[in-house]
Design an enzyme around this catalytic site. Sequence first.
Site, PDB file in Angstrom:
ATOM      1  N   HIS A   7       0.855  -1.184   0.000  1.00 17.87           N
ATOM      2  CA  HIS A   7       0.000   0.000   0.000  1.00 17.87           C
ATOM      3  C   HIS A   7       0.892   1.235   0.000  1.00 17.87           C
ATOM      4  CE1 HIS A   7      -3.788  -2.020   1.937  1.00 17.87           C
ATOM      5  NE2 HIS A   7      -3.228  -2.788   1.011  1.00 17.87           N
TER       6      HIS A   7
ATOM      7  N   GLU B   1       0.995   3.780   1.897  1.00 23.64           N
ATOM      8  CA  GLU B   1       1.514   4.115   3.228  1.00 23.64           C
ATOM      9  C   GLU B   1       2.707   3.245   3.583  1.00 23.64           C
ATOM     10  OE1 GLU B   1      -1.633   3.390   2.295  1.00 23.64           O
ATOM     11  OE2 GLU B   1      -3.062   4.074   3.796  1.00 23.64           O
TER      12      GLU B   1
ATOM     13  N   CYS C 230      -6.113   1.678   5.972  1.00 21.37           N
ATOM     14  CA  CYS C 230      -6.740   0.425   6.369  1.00 21.37           C
ATOM     15  C   CYS C 230      -6.151  -0.037   7.713  1.00 21.37           C
ATOM     16  CB  CYS C 230      -6.500  -0.627   5.287  1.00 21.37           C
ATOM     17  SG  CYS C 230      -4.778  -1.205   5.223  1.00 21.37           S
TER      18      CYS C 230
ATOM     19  N   CYS D 201      -2.251  -0.605   7.548  1.00 25.27           N
ATOM     20  CA  CYS D 201      -1.481   0.634   7.459  1.00 25.27           C
ATOM     21  C   CYS D 201      -1.600   1.463   8.734  1.00 25.27           C
ATOM     22  CB  CYS D 201      -1.918   1.432   6.247  1.00 25.27           C
ATOM     23  SG  CYS D 201      -1.519   0.602   4.691  1.00 25.27           S
TER      24      CYS D 201
END
Length: 165
Positions: free
Chosen positions: A56, A58, A86, A89
């Site tokens: 992701h 992040e 999410c 993260c």
Amino acid sequence: MQQEPHDYHYMEVALQQAALAPHRGEVPIGAVLVHDHKVIAVGHNYREISQDPTAHAEMIVIRKAAEWLHTWRLNETTLYVTLEPCPMCAGAIVQSRIARLVFGAWDPKAGACGSILDIPAERRLNHRVQVMGGLLERESRELLQEFFRAKRSVFSESSPPKPAS
């Protein structure tokens, strides 16, 4: 949390990163990590490219920043991301000791910074993150909506025709 003077600028940088992602077949989520008013890491989703479920935006910038600062403790940093993080993260944000999180669009399906869960505010954890959501929310949401609209369009065009009844 109160908005800081440079928040819009850094969120625009995150939006620029997000805009690069669809050209690589990735969902347009961008992130920027800032330390002492200096951008130390930028990135966007790389899940499709790397076939890595943890890639992701992040996570990408947290890894880059830790490498750049030579420490996993990202104290006194601010993470800007175009979509509410999410659970994975949000956990990484807490574990890396990021001080502030600023995000664009809320994620009512998987958001873990106030929508479904609120991991950064969890009092039983050893670190809390200041969170501000909704900065440049419309622009962040529109990037995502356009991406998925285009995906659905391509999918419907490539589907075999339905038999006549």
